[in-house]
Every structure is written in C-alpha cells, then in structure tokens.
Design an enzyme around this catalytic site. Sequence first.
Site, short mmCIF file in Angstrom:
data_model
loop_
_atom_site.label_atom_id
_atom_site.label_comp_id
_atom_site.label_asym_id
_atom_site.label_seq_id
_atom_site.Cartn_x
_atom_site.Cartn_y
_atom_site.Cartn_z
N HIS A 1 0.85 -1.20 0.00
CA HIS A 1 0.00 0.00 0.00
C HIS A 1 0.89 1.25 0.00
CE1 HIS A 1 -4.00 1.89 1.19
NE2 HIS A 1 -3.15 2.90 1.35
N HIS B 1 1.25 5.00 -2.21
CA HIS B 1 0.82 5.93 -3.25
C HIS B 1 2.07 6.52 -3.91
CE1 HIS B 1 -3.46 6.01 -2.06
NE2 HIS B 1 -2.96 5.75 -0.86
N HIS C 1 -9.79 1.13 -0.57
CA HIS C 1 -9.65 1.86 0.69
C HIS C 1 -10.99 1.83 1.42
CE1 HIS C 1 -5.99 3.39 -1.10
NE2 HIS C 1 -5.76 4.20 -0.08
N GLU D 1 -10.85 3.64 7.11
CA GLU D 1 -9.89 4.63 7.63
C GLU D 1 -10.69 5.79 8.21
OE1 GLU D 1 -6.00 7.22 6.15
OE2 GLU D 1 -7.50 6.61 4.69
N ASP E 1 1.99 3.95 3.12
CA ASP E 1 0.96 4.87 2.60
C ASP E 1 1.59 6.02 1.81
OD1 ASP E 1 -1.64 5.62 2.15
OD2 ASP E 1 -1.99 6.43 4.16
N ASP E 2 1.93 7.10 2.49
CA ASP E 2 2.57 8.29 1.89
C ASP E 2 3.77 8.65 2.77
OD1 ASP E 2 0.30 9.12 -0.13
OD2 ASP E 2 -0.69 8.82 1.80
#
Length: 330
Positions: free
Chosen positions: A12, A14, A192, A195, A273-274
């Site tokens: 996962h 981005h 997604h 969250e 994630d980021d």
Amino acid sequence: MTLAATPKIELHLHLEGAAPPAFIRGLAAEKREDISGIFDERGGYAIRDFWHFLKVYEAATSVIRSPEDYRRLTLAVLEESAASGVIYCETFISPDFCGGRDLVAWRDYLAAIEDAAAEAEAKMGVTLRAIVTPIRHFGPEKAREVAICAAETAGRFVTGFGIGGDERVGEPEDYAWAFDCAREAGLGITAHAGEWRGPDHIRATLRALRPSRLGHGVRAIEDLALVDELAERGTVLEVCPGSNIALGLYSDWRHHPIGKLFDREVKVTVSTDDPPFFRTTMNREWDRLADAFDWDTGVFATLNKTALDAAFCDRDTKDMIAKKLEAAHG
C-alpha cells in the site's frame, strides 16, 4: 538478522505520496515554481492535520506532470524503498493524474513508470507492480474511464485495481461497474475502506466491490463481529500504522489496533501509505511495531508471507520473491 536488514514486502504505497521532498523541490526549481510554503524548516513536508495534508499533497504533486517526471519519480521512490529493504512493492497510480484518463496518454505515462521499475529492479533489487486507482471524489463516471484504462493495460506490470481519494464521498455501490470491469480483466481487487469511515462502510465495501484486500480497514476493530468475519473471509488488510497515527486516528503505536487484529487472526500487512508526508519508512514501521507489541522476527516473517500470498503479481514473480525471503531467513 536485524529488522533493518530483513527483506520486506509493501502492498500500500501511493506513488506521488512517496515523492521525497528533495525530489519535489528540485522538480519545482526546474520549472521555476515556488512551492516553498509546503516545507518546514528541516526541509520536510509541513503537515498539520488530514485536511492540511491534502492541500500539501496537492501542491507537491502539482509539479509532477510528464511521463519523464513520473519516470524520475518512480526511480526516486524505489531508491527509498530499497533503502528500507523492500524487495517487492505495489504502488497506486492513476490515469486521472497520468494523462487525464486518455488511453493513449496513459500508455505513455505507464511505459515511463514501467521503464523506471525495470531499471530499479536491475540496479536495486526491488520489484514493482502497479495498482490502478480512480480518485473517489472525482465521481463514478470518471472511475469508469479509469477502469477502462486499467483493463486495456492489464498484464505483468498492471496487476491490480483499487480506489483512493476521500472515503466519505459516495457509496461503494456507485463504483461497482468500474470494479466489475477491472475484475473481468483479471486484475486483483483492493479498496480503501475503514480509515475515515467505520465498520458499516467496510461491510458495504465488501458487499459491493468484493475486494480480496482492504486499504487500511483498521476501524473494523470497532465491531468485533466484523473482525471475526474478516478473519473467516481471509480478507487481507493493508495496514499503515504510521499514517494512521500521524493523521490522528490513534494516539500512539501501542493503541493502534493492528496488534489486536493480528491476535484475532485477521490477515494484516504493513505499509507506509505516503511515507515522507508522515515521517516514516518501512524500517521505522517495523521498529515501532516491534517496540509496541514485542513482535519478534517470526511475526514479521508471518507478515511478509501474508503480504506475498496476497500480492497481485503472477506466480513466477511470487516464486522469485519467496526465494529471496527464504534465503534471508535461512
């Protein structure tokens, strides 16, 4: 073997969200654009909360425009991944940003990303595969166009389909056509959910989109019957603890639900994630989880196995990655 030296699998990530701040500053300077306001005094991204994160993210990624920009971005991101011992990674990319959902333009962007991935695999030993994602808050009609781009380019590199963006916009069934199109093209399905919305939204996502994996999914912990259902289904959660903590979902690592989910036999994996936005890396995620839950190398080997089993790549690629893991663990 230390955790830092252990090979890792990430599901996962981005692509734009993994752009190192130095890369974005350099690209902005080349284009003579002033986005200095998004950085703090140490040169990192300045993030206050989720809403501010979205604004900083948009400003940072606004300078990544051409296929060549994406080629360079992919190399920069994979260099960071390799530094944390990642040997296999799946990243979210979107035709919304790569060619405006025009199939011809999308192919050009995709070719540049895939070329960089091949170079990184040869030089750094990290294998990349792509999950195509519509942006949820752009709406269902644009998601259909993204799904067509994904279906037309499905293959060895494009192996999955998901959905990103603002989880609170629309309902899962609004995007069912896009997911059905991607599924018919043979793509793995993730979404997604769980969250920013709770257990009911997770259930609706499972029902409408039929994913084998969920991005995040951590708010399932608010409904233990759902937790048990996820365990029984074998649904894999792409958990990003550092992201959740940075954005205020949970107060600290010990209070993050990944430990309880793992104990209740939900299939969990760990991702970033980021990462530069949330001051994290795969090494940091593993270190903090080991500290918070007293997880040993055996637990992390289980996480790697879960991730590899859930990966959307072909059998030959899985066998190759499995051999690397076996060699590392003896």
